[in-house]
Every structure is written in structure tokens, then in C-alpha cells.
Scaffold this motif. Structure first.
Motif, PDB file in Angstrom:
ATOM      1  N   SER A 106      10.320   0.215   1.509  1.00  0.00           N
ATOM      2  CA  SER A 106      11.213  -0.541   2.351  1.00  0.00           C
ATOM      3  C   SER A 106      11.791   0.325   3.372  1.00  0.00           C
ATOM      4  CB  SER A 106      12.393  -1.191   1.328  1.00  0.00           C
ATOM      5  OG  SER A 106      11.806  -2.149   0.429  1.00  0.00           O
ATOM      6  N   ILE A 107      12.205   1.418   3.111  1.00  0.00           N
ATOM      7  CA  ILE A 107      13.018   2.367   4.011  1.00  0.00           C
ATOM      8  C   ILE A 107      12.016   2.728   5.183  1.00  0.00           C
ATOM      9  CG2 ILE A 107      13.769   4.553   4.362  1.00  0.00           C
ATOM     10  CD1 ILE A 107      14.971   4.389   1.368  1.00  0.00           C
ATOM     11  N   TRP A 117       0.754  -1.268  -0.070  1.00  0.00           N
ATOM     12  CA  TRP A 117      -0.152   0.119   0.011  1.00  0.00           C
ATOM     13  C   TRP A 117       0.885   1.411   0.281  1.00  0.00           C
ATOM     14  CZ3 TRP A 117      -0.282   3.952   3.638  1.00  0.00           C
ATOM     15  CH2 TRP A 117      -1.473   4.946   3.282  1.00  0.00           C
ATOM     16  N   LEU A 118       1.923   1.182   0.833  1.00  0.00           N
ATOM     17  CA  LEU A 118       2.875   2.478   1.071  1.00  0.00           C
ATOM     18  C   LEU A 118       3.527   2.667  -0.467  1.00  0.00           C
ATOM     19  CD1 LEU A 118       5.150   1.974   4.221  1.00  0.00           C
ATOM     20  CD2 LEU A 118       3.681   4.237   3.399  1.00  0.00           C
ATOM     21  N   SER A 119       4.034   1.456  -1.108  1.00  0.00           N
ATOM     22  CA  SER A 119       4.665   1.542  -2.405  1.00  0.00           C
ATOM     23  C   SER A 119       3.610   2.124  -3.510  1.00  0.00           C
ATOM     24  CB  SER A 119       5.119   0.022  -2.883  1.00  0.00           C
ATOM     25  OG  SER A 119       5.625   0.149  -4.259  1.00  0.00           O
ATOM     26  N   ASP A 120       2.278   1.580  -3.479  1.00  0.00           N
ATOM     27  CA  ASP A 120       1.435   2.243  -4.389  1.00  0.00           C
ATOM     28  C   ASP A 120       1.118   3.766  -4.175  1.00  0.00           C
ATOM     29  OD1 ASP A 120       1.346  -0.125  -5.414  1.00  0.00           O
ATOM     30  OD2 ASP A 120      -0.858  -0.997  -4.597  1.00  0.00           O
ATOM     31  N   TRP A 121       1.253   4.009  -2.929  1.00  0.00           N
ATOM     32  CA  TRP A 121       1.032   5.497  -2.379  1.00  0.00           C
ATOM     33  C   TRP A 121       1.769   6.432  -2.944  1.00  0.00           C
ATOM     34  CZ3 TRP A 121       3.086   8.633   1.520  1.00  0.00           C
ATOM     35  CH2 TRP A 121       2.263  10.092   1.812  1.00  0.00           C
ATOM     36  N   TYR A 122       3.038   6.023  -2.721  1.00  0.00           N
ATOM     37  CA  TYR A 122       4.382   6.801  -3.167  1.00  0.00           C
ATOM     38  C   TYR A 122       4.335   6.939  -4.774  1.00  0.00           C
ATOM     39  CZ  TYR A 122       6.900   6.686   1.414  1.00  0.00           C
ATOM     40  OH  TYR A 122       7.425   7.013   2.467  1.00  0.00           O
ATOM     41  N   GLY A 123       3.911   5.715  -5.282  1.00  0.00           N
ATOM     42  CA  GLY A 123       3.903   5.800  -6.839  1.00  0.00           C
ATOM     43  C   GLY A 123       2.726   6.697  -7.243  1.00  0.00           C
ATOM     44  N   GLY A 124       1.784   6.970  -6.463  1.00  0.00           N
ATOM     45  CA  GLY A 124       0.413   7.685  -6.917  1.00  0.00           C
ATOM     46  C   GLY A 124       0.832   9.251  -6.686  1.00  0.00           C
ATOM     47  N   VAL A 125       1.131   9.410  -5.238  1.00  0.00           N
ATOM     48  CA  VAL A 125       1.237  10.899  -4.698  1.00  0.00           C
ATOM     49  C   VAL A 125       2.339  11.327  -5.385  1.00  0.00           C
ATOM     50  CG1 VAL A 125       1.621  12.300  -2.784  1.00  0.00           C
ATOM     51  CG2 VAL A 125      -0.199  10.221  -2.759  1.00  0.00           C
ATOM     52  N   PHE A 126       3.403  10.806  -5.285  1.00  0.00           N
ATOM     53  CA  PHE A 126       4.814  11.470  -5.586  1.00  0.00           C
ATOM     54  C   PHE A 126       5.190  11.105  -7.234  1.00  0.00           C
ATOM     55  CE2 PHE A 126       5.220  10.962  -1.278  1.00  0.00           C
ATOM     56  CZ  PHE A 126       5.262  12.200  -0.804  1.00  0.00           C
ATOM     57  N   ALA A 127       4.186  10.345  -7.819  1.00  0.00           N
ATOM     58  CA  ALA A 127       4.618   9.780  -9.100  1.00  0.00           C
ATOM     59  C   ALA A 127       5.908   9.041  -9.423  1.00  0.00           C
ATOM     60  CB  ALA A 127       4.610  11.013 -10.368  1.00  0.00           C
ATOM     61  N   PRO A 163       8.115   2.813 -10.053  1.00  0.00           N
ATOM     62  CA  PRO A 163       7.864   1.424  -9.215  1.00  0.00           C
ATOM     63  C   PRO A 163       9.135   1.076  -8.442  1.00  0.00           C
ATOM     64  CG  PRO A 163       7.129   1.183 -11.506  1.00  0.00           C
ATOM     65  CD  PRO A 163       8.057   2.549 -11.490  1.00  0.00           C
ATOM     66  N   LEU A 164      10.428   1.040  -8.979  1.00  0.00           N
ATOM     67  CA  LEU A 164      11.704   0.615  -8.103  1.00  0.00           C
ATOM     68  C   LEU A 164      11.701   1.726  -7.093  1.00  0.00           C
ATOM     69  CD1 LEU A 164      13.843  -1.157  -7.844  1.00  0.00           C
ATOM     70  CD2 LEU A 164      15.225   0.554  -9.396  1.00  0.00           C
ATOM     71  N   ALA A 165      11.401   3.137  -7.336  1.00  0.00           N
ATOM     72  CA  ALA A 165      12.031   3.991  -6.286  1.00  0.00           C
ATOM     73  C   ALA A 165      10.782   3.966  -5.040  1.00  0.00           C
ATOM     74  CB  ALA A 165      11.727   5.589  -6.789  1.00  0.00           C
ATOM     75  N   ALA A 166       9.373   3.715  -5.759  1.00  0.00           N
ATOM     76  CA  ALA A 166       8.491   3.644  -4.829  1.00  0.00           C
ATOM     77  C   ALA A 166       8.607   2.391  -3.770  1.00  0.00           C
ATOM     78  CB  ALA A 166       7.041   3.446  -5.400  1.00  0.00           C
TER      79      ALA A 166
END
Lengths: 142, 339
Positions: free
Chosen positions: A61-62, A40-50, A53-56
């Protein structure tokens, strides 16, 4: 047959065995919840901060590692692991706990010989074999 | 003093425990025997900067409290015998550094409480000292980090694992009559049953405990009924059942008089897995609870068998099995006729 005749064999009847089924259910539920949270966090980063996928995934993980280190620092990760078992090793939370717990433990021996010198005491083996496994998988899975 | 049978010393000319003290950490203070301990610390650091210093403080306080109760100054003690679980017996050596008393350092893992008491009693009986002080300590966090993992490492421990007691006990032994009489001691042999799991020390130590208890009965021609309580040091929920079974196989039914210090010191709901362990386990239960109940008349004669797993991390990693030992001491409320 008695204990005295073959202690190593007969003593097994007196040693409580782990609760395999309960442990598996707890590990599945806790580990699954943690993985779902990270996803969910990964998807959220992908959505909000564009984020890519690797960065998200890296950001997720961090955050999970940071969470593990925080729970370790307040002294609750060992209780959490006793309950969750393998579920508490999900993502890199187990590794974060291994490094953080050893670092905290050896603060009393100073920053060099203690914190830095002992930090990989518990987590070093998983780093080494993790690297080897990643290398081998990288060879067969381009 | 004389030796009876192969391994038992009988002190028939009067060796007494003149005073004893027990100091514990927070979890032990919260346990069922909390009210029996002389000093209870509220946190594991005991006001010190590191856990090792905290353990040292526990032993020092036990020694000071014991001497204070006896009304004896350290200068009047002829010999100090102590041991603990840390490498090089660090706690004992550093406490002895602060005391003006000749020092014999002993290591018997968790059997150290009765090892030092038995040795002190023998030296008194032999006329080599008029007063001797026996002490031991353990600390949950110092033991965890030396023998197992960092304290905060997340690992799921098995149900057979024990929980190291944080505490220290000290006893002043001498010729002058006191409230408790040391009647006999049985020195154990090292017994290795071949077990290799350091997280199941109860099963590793039970054969050593059974060996010492049986030898004691054989040497003295005694039986379980001669004691109000036979108590082992830290066999825990696993080992205490095994030792009863081993003794039953040899024809000794101890069920009615048996208990284990590792089961007495914590409540079942205190999350200590199989029970308490460590040098301090038998020390604080004996020097705190058992001696007070002897003085009160609840018990008249006890056989305290402290059990030690002679565990070395290096040896276990090299797949060697865990040797174990047990030493027993018979303590009576004073005024008892020899049985």
C-alpha cells in the motif's frame, strides 16, 4: 413541446450523457491492473523479505500511495483520472492523490495555513467516512 | 446616446475603441487563434511565483500593451473599469493599485468583458470621461482552485465541463475616432433557469444569452441578418446548441451568423471537454481575433454577447441554482453608416 415550456426537462436532450459502458470498462481494466500489481508486490514482500501477510500488504500500500503521490507531483494524475475514472481511486491511490494535490496546491499560502491547513480539503471527507465505516464494520465483523 | 426599447443603449454620437490588447497562456497560444494575440506565455506561471500573481501579470500586460498601442499614457486615461473571477475581484484591484487612474471595479463573472466595455462606452457617451480603459482576466489554475478542486486532484470531469481560459484582454474606449465603433449595448437581466450543476454552465447560461439577444432584436427592431457575426462568450458545445434552439423557438434563426468564443479559442483535439470559458474567453477572442478581422474587413458588424454564470460555491453547496447573465455590445468597423 419546446425548451421554453419546460427548460429543466427539455434541456436534458442537449446534455451529453457520460459514456457509462466505456467508463466502466476503463475503470475495471485500470483498477484491476493496479490491484494485481499491488497483490504481486505484496506476494513479493512476503517471499523475499519473509514479511507477515499484514506487513506485506502495508508495504504494498505504501508503494502504491507513493506512486500516486509521485504521479500527482509531476502533474499527470488528473489526466490519468480523467481516463481511468473510478479505476484511479483503487487501493489508497485516490486518497494519496487527494491529500498530495491539495498540499501542492496550497504551498503558495505557506506551510501552516496552506499545506497543513488545506491538505485534507479534498480528502478529509473520505478519511472521516472511512473511519466511521471501518468502525461500524469492526462491530459486526470481528 | 439614447436608450432604445427597454434594455439597449445606442451610441449614435461616436464612441470608439481606440486600441485593444489580448494576452494569453500556453494552451490558448497553441489554439487556432494563437497568431492573433499580442503576448503569449509559455507556461501557466508566466514567470511569477504563484498563479494568482500570474493572472495579475496577464491583466497588467494587457493594460500596458493596449495603452502602448494607443500611444496614450496611463495619466491620460480618465477611468479604469475591470473585473475578474477571483474573490473580491483580487486581480483587478491589485492591477488598479498600480495605475494612476480612478477605478470602478465590476463583477459579472464571465460577462465582465462586455459589462466593462458597455459601461465604459456609456460613461464616454455621457461625457463623464474622455478615455476609459476596460479590462478583464481569468486564469485556469486560479479559477480551478477557487471554484472547483485542487488542479492536480484526480476527478473525472463530465463532457459538459468547460476549461477556463488563461488570459486577459483590455480595450481603450474614447471619443476620438478609432478603428472600431461601439454602436450599441444591451444590458442583460439575471436569468435563472434552475440548473444546479456547476460542471454544466453552458446549459445554465444559455437562457440568459437567449434573453439578451432576443431583447436586443426587439429593442432595435433588428434581426440576425443585420449582423455578420453574433458571438456568445463561453456557452461551449452544450450551451451554444441550446441558445440557437431557444432563439429558433422565438422565431430568430441565427444559425448562419452564430458562433461561440469558447468553441473558437481551442482546437477540438486540445482536451478541453465542452470548450473554453472564463472572463478571458470572450475578452481575448474579441480584443484579439474579432477586432483584427473587423479592421481587415472580414466582418463589418458584430454583436458580442458575453455570458456569465454568477456561481457561488457556497450557494451551490446549499443546493441553490445558478443565476446567469449576458451583456451584449455591437461593434462595427469604423466608417459604417448606421444600420
Amino acid at each position: 413541446m419546446g425548451l421554453k415550456s419546460d427548460y429543466l426537462r427539455e434541456v436534458k436532450a442537449f446534455q451529453p450523457s457520460p459514456s457509462y459502458a466505456a467508463n466502466a470498462v476503463k475503470a475495471f481494466l485500470v483498477g484491476g491492473t493496479l490491484c494485481a500489481l499491488a497483490q504481486w508486490l505484496s506476494d513479493w514482500y512476503g517471499g523475499v523479505f519473509a514479511a507477515s501477510p499484514l506487513a506485506a500488504q502495508l508495504w504494498a500500500s505504501i508503494v502504491m500511495a507513493g506512486l500516486a503521490i509521485f504521479v500527482t507531483a509531476v502533474g499527470k494524475y488528473d489526466d490519468f483520472s480523467q481516463f481511468a475514472g473510478a479505476g484511479a481511486t483503487m487501493l489508497i491511490m485516490g486518497l494519496a492523490n487527494a491529500l498530495a494535490s491539495a498540499a501542492i496546491e496550497h504551498r503558495s499560502e505557506g506551510w501552516t495555513a496552506g499545506v497543513a491547513g488545506q491538505m485534507f480539503k479534498a480528502g478529509g471527507a473520505s478519511v472521516i467516512y472511512g473511519l466511521i465505516a471501518a468502525y461500524v464494520l469492526g462491530l459486526v465483523w470481528p | 446616446m439614447k436608450r432604445v426599447g427597454k434594455q439597449t443603449w445606442v451610441f449614435d454620437d461616436g464612441v470608439y475603441i481606440q486600441a485593444a490588447a489580448a494576452v494569453v497562456g500556453p494552451l490558448e497560444a497553441d489554439g487556432p487563434l494563437g497568431s492573433y494575440f499580442d503576448i503569449c506565455h509559455r507556461d501557466l506561471y508566466c514567470g511569477e511565483a504563484t498563479w494568482e500573481l500570474a493572472e495579475r501579470r496577464l491583466m497588467r500586460e494587457a493594460v500596458d500593451c493596449c495603452l502602448q498601442k494607443a500611444g496614450v499614457s496611463a495619466e491620460e486615461v480618465d477611468l479604469f473599469l475591470a473585473g475578474d473571477l477571483l474573490n473580491q475581484n483580487a486581480t483587478s484591484n491589485y492591477v488598479a493599485r498600480e495605475l494612476p487612474i480612478p477605478f470602478l471595479c465590476l463583477f459579472g463573472a464571465c460577462s465582465t468583458s462586455m459589462q466593462t466595455l458597455a459601461a465604459a462606452a456609456a460613461l464616454i457617451a455621457g461625457g463623464l470621461a474622455d478615455r476609459a480603459l476596460a479590462a478583464t482576466s481569468s486564469h485556469n489554475a486560479t479559477a480551478e482552485r477557487q471554484f472547483r478542486y485542487p488542479t492536480e486532484l484526480g476527478v473525472q470531469k463530465p463532457k459538459t465541463a468547460t476549461f477556463t481560459v488563461t488570459g486577459a484582454g483590455a480595450a481603450l474606449v474614447g471619443r476620438a475616432p478609432g478603428r472600431w465603433r461601439v454602436r450599441a449595448a444591451t444590458i442583460g437581466k439575471v436569468v435563472d433557469a434552475g440548473l444546479k450543476n456547476p460542471l454544466d454552465m453552458g446549459a445554465a447560461m444559455a437562457p440568459a444569452a437567449a434573453d439578451t439577444i432576443e431583447q436586443h432584436f426587439r429593442d432595435l427592431g433588428a434581426s440576425p441578418g443585420d449582423y455578420d457575426l453574433i458571438v456568445t462568450g463561453d456557452l461551449s458545445r452544450v450551451g451554444s446548441v441550446i441558445v440557437r434552439e431557444l432563439l429558433a423557438e422565438s422565431g430568430y434563426d441565427v444559425t448562419d451568423v452564430y458562433n461561440d468564443c469558447g468553441l473558437m479559442i481551442y482546437r477540438p483535439d486540445q482536451k478541453v471537454l465542452a470548450g473554453g470559458s472564463g472572463c478571458a474567453c470572450s475578452a481575448v477572442v474579441t480584443y484579439g481575433y474579432l477586432l483584427q478581422e473587423l479592421a481587415r474587413g472580414t466582418f463589418r458588424r458584430l454583436f458580442v454577447v458575453a455570458t456569465g454564470a454568477l456561481l457561488s460555491q457556497t450557494m451551490v453547496q446549499q443546493k441553490q441554482s445558478i443565476p446567469a447573465i449576458a451583456h451584449g455590445v455591437v461593434i462595427e468597423a469604423d466608417g459604417q453608416e448606421p444600420g
